[in-house]
Scaffold this active site. Structure first.
Site, PDB file in Angstrom:
ATOM      1  N   LYS A  69       0.877  -1.376   0.084  1.00 50.52           N
ATOM      2  CA  LYS A  69      -0.115   0.100  -0.088  1.00 50.52           C
ATOM      3  C   LYS A  69       0.700   1.185   0.018  1.00 50.52           C
ATOM      4  CE  LYS A  69      -4.050  -2.128   2.119  1.00 50.52           C
ATOM      5  NZ  LYS A  69      -5.078  -2.114   3.139  1.00 50.52           N
ATOM      6  N   ASP A 106     -10.103   2.230   2.414  1.00 48.99           N
ATOM      7  CA  ASP A 106     -10.275   1.480   3.520  1.00 48.99           C
ATOM      8  C   ASP A 106     -11.281   2.147   4.609  1.00 48.99           C
ATOM      9  OD1 ASP A 106      -8.873  -1.108   2.737  1.00 48.99           O
ATOM     10  OD2 ASP A 106      -6.825   0.057   3.065  1.00 48.99           O
ATOM     11  N   GLY A 133      -0.560   2.080  13.561  1.00 47.44           N
ATOM     12  CA  GLY A 133       0.266   1.705  12.406  1.00 47.44           C
ATOM     13  C   GLY A 133      -0.582   2.032  11.198  1.00 47.44           C
TER      14      GLY A 133
HETATM   15  P1  ATR Z   1      -0.835  -2.131  10.034  1.00 47.96           P
HETATM   16  O1  ATR Z   1      -0.308  -1.851   8.686  1.00 47.96           O
HETATM   17  O2  ATR Z   1      -1.470  -3.451  10.300  1.00 47.96           O
HETATM   18  O3  ATR Z   1      -1.198  -1.079  11.238  1.00 47.96           O
HETATM   19  P2  ATR Z   1       1.899  -1.853  11.528  1.00 47.96           P
HETATM   20  O4  ATR Z   1       2.073  -0.564  10.799  1.00 47.96           O
HETATM   21  O5  ATR Z   1       2.903  -2.989  11.702  1.00 47.96           O
HETATM   22  O6  ATR Z   1       0.485  -2.708  10.845  1.00 47.96           O
HETATM   23  O7  ATR Z   1       1.230  -1.641  12.863  1.00 47.96           O
HETATM   24  C1  ATR Z   1       0.773  -2.549  13.707  1.00 47.96           C
HETATM   25  C2  ATR Z   1       0.038  -2.061  14.990  1.00 47.96           C
HETATM   26  O8  ATR Z   1      -0.466  -3.046  15.801  1.00 47.96           O
HETATM   27  C3  ATR Z   1       0.954  -1.063  15.811  1.00 47.96           C
HETATM   28  O9  ATR Z   1       0.422   0.065  16.428  1.00 47.96           O
HETATM   29  C4  ATR Z   1       1.332  -2.232  16.967  1.00 47.96           C
HETATM   30  O10 ATR Z   1       1.894  -1.570  18.071  1.00 47.96           O
HETATM   31  P3  ATR Z   1       3.276  -0.966  18.376  1.00 47.96           P
HETATM   32  O11 ATR Z   1       3.346   0.257  17.478  1.00 47.96           O
HETATM   33  O12 ATR Z   1       3.286  -0.635  19.807  1.00 47.96           O
HETATM   34  O13 ATR Z   1       4.371  -1.807  17.835  1.00 47.96           O
HETATM   35  C5  ATR Z   1       0.238  -2.789  17.258  1.00 47.96           C
HETATM   36  N1  ATR Z   1       0.455  -4.193  17.561  1.00 47.96           N
HETATM   37  C6  ATR Z   1       0.681  -5.234  17.136  1.00 47.96           C
HETATM   38  N2  ATR Z   1       0.780  -6.369  18.010  1.00 47.96           N
HETATM   39  C7  ATR Z   1       0.337  -5.830  19.180  1.00 47.96           C
HETATM   40  C8  ATR Z   1      -0.006  -6.729  20.380  1.00 47.96           C
HETATM   41  N3  ATR Z   1       0.379  -7.810  20.532  1.00 47.96           N
HETATM   42  N4  ATR Z   1      -0.492  -5.718  21.547  1.00 47.96           N
HETATM   43  C9  ATR Z   1      -0.788  -4.338  21.162  1.00 47.96           C
HETATM   44  N5  ATR Z   1      -0.521  -3.689  20.069  1.00 47.96           N
HETATM   45  C10 ATR Z   1      -0.019  -4.638  19.005  1.00 47.96           C
END
Ligand code: ATR
Length: 278
Positions: A69, A106, A133
């Site tokens: 994306k 989205d 994210g």
């Molecule tokens: P996406 O494009 O799916 O949003 P990303 O940009 O990698 O993927 O972001 C993932 C998000 O999920 C982030 O906000 C991450 O938190 P951090 O920024 O603190 O890493 C969050 N996330 C992923 N696994 C998590 C978990 N087990 N508990 C809480 N937050 C989680």
């Protein structure tokens, strides 16, 4: 090569994508003569694959999913305002003049599924978004367009949530916090935009976050209830939904951009929901 207009979803992995099925359903419903296929495209091959599809294979539109994306955002010659703001593009469309327009459907897909399909209105509401994210970035602008009272973004890494609030503050009230800071607060709607669901995991949520009649929405979807949907049910949410409806509505919006015809999603949502045993 087929004479029909060609469309595709690019991504990696892509095998389990529901997009071909959704777009073929819309095409039949609106009597549009087109073909839509799923293509495995790793990030390194993105530019070549897009060029080939548009300029050699009769391609008219591409949906981009993980991990493409941001690359699609950089590729597009022009972008819609909502795509510009979200820094991600899930829909590319060949224009009359040969340029490529990038859109992000989205966020509007989520808003449509909430408001139109599930009667969960956003105006004047207190909304909590979990995660900071790419998924969060894509939905904040379209939610703000509905004029909620406030948006709170909670994230493990609070700096990422703070950066998002800085970017979106000009569009409405928005603040950032850690999960632990949520104790004592309550919301009308909680949206899970973390990738935790994908590993059947859950952010560390305290009890009591839901106001009376509050609803919960997981951007992820699965055949079984996600960890967040199960949490929402335990907390007594009025509605605990996952992202199947959003998936279909973002596709409907992309289809409209490409074809100028708006498909109806209700029947398809019911069908795909039934297939997973609901
Ligand atoms: P996406 O494009 O799916 O949003 P990303 O940009 O990698 O993927 O972001 C993932 C998000 O999920 C982030 O906000 C991450 O938190 P951090 O920024 O603190 O890493 C969050 N996330 C992923 N696994 C998590 C978990 N087990 N508990 C809480 N937050 C989680």
């Amino acid at each position: 090569m087929s004479h029909k207009d060609q469309y595709a979803v690019f991504g990696s992995p892509i095998k389990h994508s529901k997009s071909p099925r959704i777009h073929q359903f819309f095409a039949e419903q609106t009597q549009q003569d087109l073909e839509y296929r799923a293509v495995l495209v790793p990030a390194e091959q993105f530019e070549q694959a897009v060029n080939d599809f548009f300029f050699q294979e009769g391609g008219r539109g591409i949906n981009c999913t993980v991990p493409l994306k941001e690359l699609a955002w950089a590729y597009a010659d022009k972008k819609t305002a909502r795509a510009e703001l979200s820094k991600a593009v899930n829909t590319l469309a060949l224009q009359e003049d040969g340029s490529i327009l990038g859109d992000n459907t989205d966020g509007i897909g989520l808003v449509t599924d909430l408001q139109k399909n599930n009667a969960i209105l956003l105006t004047g509401k207190k909304i909590l978004i979990l995660g900071a994210g790419g998924a969060s970035r894509g939905i904040i602008g379209p939610i703000q367009d509905e004029l909620p009272e406030t948006i709170t973004i909670a994230n493990r890494t609070v700096e990422k949530a703070q950066n998002l609030t800085t970017e979106f503050a000009h569009k409405g009230a928005i603040n950032a916090c850690r999960y632990a800071d949520l104790a004592g607060l309550s919301f009308d709607l909680i949206i899970n935009a973390t990738s935790a669901s994908l590993s059947n995991d859950l952010p560390p949520l305290v009890d009591g976050l839901l106001k009376e009649q509050a609803c919960c929405y997981d951007l992820a979807y699965a055949n079984e209830a996600t960890a967040f949907v199960r949490w929402a049910r335990e907390q007594g949410a009025l509605k605990s939904l996952d992202g199947l409806g959003m998936l279909i509505e973002q596709a409907a919006e992309a289809f409209y951009l490409w074809r100028g015809v708006r498909p109806m999603s209700e029947e398809l949502i019911r069908l795909l929901d039934l297939e997973r045993g609901n």
